[in-house]
Design a protein around this motif. Structure first.
Motif, mmCIF file in Angstrom:
data_model
loop_
_atom_site.group_PDB
_atom_site.id
_atom_site.type_symbol
_atom_site.label_atom_id
_atom_site.label_comp_id
_atom_site.label_asym_id
_atom_site.label_seq_id
_atom_site.Cartn_x
_atom_site.Cartn_y
_atom_site.Cartn_z
ATOM 1 N N GLU A 90 -14.251 60.997 18.484
ATOM 2 C CA GLU A 90 -13.098 61.467 17.719
ATOM 3 C C GLU A 90 -13.542 62.021 16.376
ATOM 4 O O GLU A 90 -14.532 61.567 15.812
ATOM 5 N N GLU A 91 -12.773 62.962 15.878
ATOM 6 C CA GLU A 91 -13.061 63.504 14.558
ATOM 7 C C GLU A 91 -12.732 62.458 13.503
ATOM 8 O O GLU A 91 -11.691 61.807 13.561
ATOM 9 N N ILE A 92 -13.631 62.281 12.575
ATOM 10 C CA ILE A 92 -13.437 61.314 11.492
ATOM 11 C C ILE A 92 -12.636 62.006 10.396
ATOM 12 O O ILE A 92 -13.021 63.069 9.925
ATOM 13 N N PRO A 93 -11.499 61.408 9.986
ATOM 14 C CA PRO A 93 -10.724 62.018 8.907
ATOM 15 C C PRO A 93 -11.552 62.179 7.639
ATOM 16 O O PRO A 93 -12.488 61.404 7.386
ATOM 17 N N GLY A 94 -11.217 63.194 6.857
ATOM 18 C CA GLY A 94 -11.930 63.457 5.615
ATOM 19 C C GLY A 94 -11.962 62.258 4.699
ATOM 20 O O GLY A 94 -11.052 61.439 4.685
ATOM 21 N N GLY A 95 -13.030 62.150 3.951
ATOM 22 C CA GLY A 95 -13.176 61.050 3.008
ATOM 23 C C GLY A 95 -13.930 59.853 3.554
ATOM 24 O O GLY A 95 -14.186 58.896 2.822
ATOM 25 N N PHE A 96 -14.261 59.873 4.845
ATOM 26 C CA PHE A 96 -14.986 58.765 5.457
ATOM 27 C C PHE A 96 -16.274 59.272 6.074
ATOM 28 O O PHE A 96 -16.317 60.358 6.651
ATOM 29 N N THR A 97 -17.319 58.462 5.974
ATOM 30 C CA THR A 97 -18.593 58.795 6.595
ATOM 31 C C THR A 97 -18.646 58.211 8.002
ATOM 32 O O THR A 97 -17.842 57.329 8.355
ATOM 33 N N LYS A 98 -19.590 58.681 8.784
ATOM 34 C CA LYS A 98 -19.797 58.122 10.124
ATOM 35 C C LYS A 98 -20.152 56.640 10.026
ATOM 36 O O LYS A 98 -19.696 55.846 10.838
ATOM 37 N N GLU A 99 -20.926 56.279 9.029
ATOM 38 C CA GLU A 99 -21.318 54.879 8.849
ATOM 39 C C GLU A 99 -20.094 54.002 8.569
ATOM 40 O O GLU A 99 -19.972 52.899 9.106
ATOM 41 N N GLU A 100 -19.178 54.478 7.726
ATOM 42 C CA GLU A 100 -17.954 53.721 7.436
ATOM 43 C C GLU A 100 -17.088 53.592 8.688
ATOM 44 O O GLU A 100 -16.555 52.519 8.972
ATOM 45 N N ALA A 101 -16.979 54.670 9.440
ATOM 46 C CA ALA A 101 -16.191 54.640 10.667
ATOM 47 C C ALA A 101 -16.792 53.670 11.682
ATOM 48 O O ALA A 101 -16.061 52.914 12.336
ATOM 49 N N ASN A 102 -18.114 53.668 11.809
ATOM 50 C CA ASN A 102 -18.771 52.736 12.734
ATOM 51 C C ASN A 102 -18.575 51.294 12.281
ATOM 52 O O ASN A 102 -18.310 50.410 13.099
ATOM 53 N N PRO B 214 -6.679 52.303 3.606
ATOM 54 C CA PRO B 214 -7.170 51.389 2.574
ATOM 55 C C PRO B 214 -8.441 51.938 1.934
ATOM 56 O O PRO B 214 -9.303 52.505 2.612
ATOM 57 N N LYS B 215 -8.539 51.768 0.630
ATOM 58 C CA LYS B 215 -9.686 52.298 -0.136
ATOM 59 C C LYS B 215 -10.660 51.209 -0.565
ATOM 60 O O LYS B 215 -11.736 51.485 -1.066
ATOM 61 N N SER B 216 -10.236 49.938 -0.442
ATOM 62 C CA SER B 216 -11.108 48.814 -0.789
ATOM 63 C C SER B 216 -10.561 47.569 -0.113
ATOM 64 O O SER B 216 -9.450 47.574 0.411
ATOM 65 N N ASN B 217 -11.352 46.506 -0.130
ATOM 66 C CA ASN B 217 -10.848 45.219 0.323
ATOM 67 C C ASN B 217 -9.829 44.722 -0.695
ATOM 68 O O ASN B 217 -9.752 45.236 -1.811
ATOM 69 N N GLU B 218 -9.052 43.725 -0.305
ATOM 70 C CA GLU B 218 -8.079 43.167 -1.233
ATOM 71 C C GLU B 218 -8.785 42.600 -2.453
ATOM 72 O O GLU B 218 -9.861 42.010 -2.356
ATOM 73 N N LEU B 219 -8.179 42.790 -3.595
ATOM 74 C CA LEU B 219 -8.724 42.305 -4.863
ATOM 75 C C LEU B 219 -7.844 41.198 -5.393
ATOM 76 O O LEU B 219 -6.630 41.190 -5.173
#
Length: 80
Positions: free
Chosen positions: A6-18, A72-77
């Motif tokens: 699948e195409e990874i939405p903009g703003g995310f790397t393949k590593e983040e998606a994996n 989400p842009k980060s874990n809960e703070l």
């Protein structure tokens, strides 16, 4: 991996998606111990960050990643 199909939405790397896919599978498999500090967590592929409990419920109720909040842009703070 899902990122290979699948195409990874903009703003995310393949590593983040994996990483998101791996976390998602651990959360969904109740037989696997996870590193979650809270129950009721969810990962929204391709974002590798966990959203848990009441915050997840509210996030889902407003449309989750399809809402104006997007992924989400980060874990809960926490405030200390």
């Amino acid at each position: 991996m899902r990122s290979d199909k699948e195409e990874i939405p903009g703003g995310f790397t393949k590593e983040e998606a994996n990483l998101a896919e791996i976390k998602e599978s651990h959360i969904l498999n109740e037989d696997n111990p996870t590193l979650n500090s809270a129950s009721g967590c969810k990962v929204y592929w391709p974002s590798p960050f966990e959203v848990c409990g009441a915050i997840r419920e509210l996030y889902d109720s407003v449309g989750g990643p399809k809402s104006l909040l997007t992924f989400p842009k980060s874990n809960e703070l926490t405030n200390s």
